[in-house]
Design a protein around this motif. Structure first.
Motif, PDB file in Angstrom:
ATOM      1  N   PRO A  10       0.429  -1.286  -0.388  1.00  0.00           N
ATOM      2  CA  PRO A  10      -0.050  -0.266  -0.326  1.00  0.00           C
ATOM      3  C   PRO A  10       1.248   0.376  -0.054  1.00  0.00           C
ATOM      4  N   ASP A  37      -8.374   1.980   4.807  1.00  0.00           N
ATOM      5  CA  ASP A  37      -7.236   1.101   5.890  1.00  0.00           C
ATOM      6  C   ASP A  37      -7.249  -0.375   4.883  1.00  0.00           C
ATOM      7  N   PRO A  38      -6.081  -0.043   4.018  1.00  0.00           N
ATOM      8  CA  PRO A  38      -4.808   0.703   4.215  1.00  0.00           C
ATOM      9  C   PRO A  38      -5.216   2.243   3.329  1.00  0.00           C
ATOM     10  N   ASP A 111     -11.782   0.426   2.418  1.00  0.00           N
ATOM     11  CA  ASP A 111     -10.989  -0.985   1.937  1.00  0.00           C
ATOM     12  C   ASP A 111     -10.781  -1.767   0.519  1.00  0.00           C
ATOM     13  N   ALA A 114      -7.022  -2.261  -0.190  1.00  0.00           N
ATOM     14  CA  ALA A 114      -6.319  -3.384  -0.364  1.00  0.00           C
ATOM     15  C   ALA A 114      -7.080  -3.952  -1.649  1.00  0.00           C
ATOM     16  N   ARG A 115      -8.226  -3.969  -1.991  1.00  0.00           N
ATOM     17  CA  ARG A 115      -9.373  -4.465  -3.048  1.00  0.00           C
ATOM     18  C   ARG A 115      -8.578  -4.068  -4.035  1.00  0.00           C
ATOM     19  N   GLY A 117      -4.832  -3.334  -4.665  1.00  0.00           N
ATOM     20  CA  GLY A 117      -4.009  -4.108  -4.536  1.00  0.00           C
ATOM     21  C   GLY A 117      -4.283  -5.484  -4.786  1.00  0.00           C
ATOM     22  N   ALA A 118      -4.901  -6.085  -4.165  1.00  0.00           N
ATOM     23  CA  ALA A 118      -5.038  -7.578  -4.918  1.00  0.00           C
ATOM     24  C   ALA A 118      -4.663  -7.780  -5.883  1.00  0.00           C
TER      25      ALA A 118
END
Length: 323
Positions: A10, A37-38, A111, A114-115, A117-118
């Protein structure tokens, strides 16, 4: 399929925002970043010479954001195109591996990073999904009919079990792009000022890598726009400036097509005609007027000058000048 072959961190991402005289909307976006977050490693805000309280507002968030904040107020309004070009440049100069572009009229879901980044280890040009102002699923035209140079309005909206669909377009309201692709394409072209700039940039990216829209809701639009409900799709209201640039900037697309050897004068001309018809329908059906047609004509006229400009060059790659 092109992969980054590296895990997503992140802190390697930068959110780059362009704003102009909409401090109320920018407040909602910055508040949403506080709740993330993050969080990304950096937040870059490009202010297109706002005359409201944008500067004071941004400074009031500096401590609350919990990440590095870079604020740059431009001397003149360079349009969304110029703002995103500068935002991309600043993020690139910061050493960002990932750059997440967005307007000031969205919120980031907590999120969201994070989503996105996945998917980062698999793809280098990624578009997430958005909720509309009313909470409904916002449909974005992710496919371009390349010979015509226009979006396909009824490309399938459903996702299969893979969770992604290939795209050959882009939208600066949520484009998530890897540094290596930016380096090869160069910065977004500020000559567009507004309109077609993100579609063109996304199209250029798709020529270098597998570009995808993923079935992940990461943004929510916070500005209500007048629309014509067409059932399964909507047509938004526009402005005289948009009418002018949507026609003028067809010439910039034409020049990019020439550079990349895909320009077909008959089919591209058909795409321009269809664009003109769409804008005339928008005037009548959404804005209930015929005033504004002169801006379409001016755009076509000025576009002819751009199309005839033998000195026109695409944006240069960044390898030699920045990296």
């Amino acid at each position: 399929m092109t992969t980054t072959s590296e895990p997503f961190l992140p802190a390697s991402a930068t959110i780059a925002v362009v704003t102009f005289n909409r401090s109320g909307l920018l407040t909602r976006l910055l508040s949403s970043i506080v709740r993330m977050d993050p969080k990304p490693g950096n937040v870059v805000i490009i202010d297109n010479a706002s005359t409201d309280d944008t500067t004071q507002l941004v400074e009031s968030f500096r401590e609350r954001l919990g990440t590095n904040l870079v604020y740059k107020r431009l001397d003149t309004n360079t349009g969304g195109s110029g703002g995103f070009s500068e935002g991309m440049r600043v993020a690139y100069d910061l050493g960002s591996e990932w750059i997440w572009l967005m307007d000031d009229d969205v919120e980031v879901l907590p999120d969201g990073l994070a989503r996105m980044g996945a998917w980062a280890p698999r793809f280098k040009s990624i578009q997430g999904r958005r909720y509309d102002y009313d909470g409904s699923e916002f449909y974005w035209q992710y496919r371009v009919a390349e010979p015509l140079g226009i979006p396909i309005p009824f490309a399938p909206s459903k996702f299969d079990s893979s969770g992604f669909k290939e795209m050959n377009s882009g939208c600066f309201e949520g484009m998530f792009i890897h540094r290596s692709i930016v380096q090869q394409i160069g910065l977004p072209d500020p000559r567009f000022f507004i309109y077609w700039d993100d579609q063109t940039y996304g199209w250029l990216a798709s020529r270098l890598t597998t570009s995808v829209i993923v079935d992940e809701f990461v943004l929510r639009r916070t500005r209500e726009i007048k629309q014509w409900d067409m059932g399964i799709r909507h047509m938004n209201a526009s402005s005289n400036a948009y009418r002018y640039y949507i026609m003028r900037n067809r010439a910039h697309i034409k020049q990019y097509y020439r550079v990349h050897g895909v320009y077909n004068p008959v089919l591209f001309g058909l795409g321009t005609t269809l664009t003109l018809l769409k804008e005339l329908i928008r005037l009548v059906a959404v804005e209930r007027t015929v005033r504004g047609t002169s801006n379409l004509v001016r755009g076509l006229r000025d576009g002819r000058k751009i199309a005839r400009d033998a000195s026109w060059k695409p944006m240069a790659p960044l390898a030699a000048s920045i990296d």
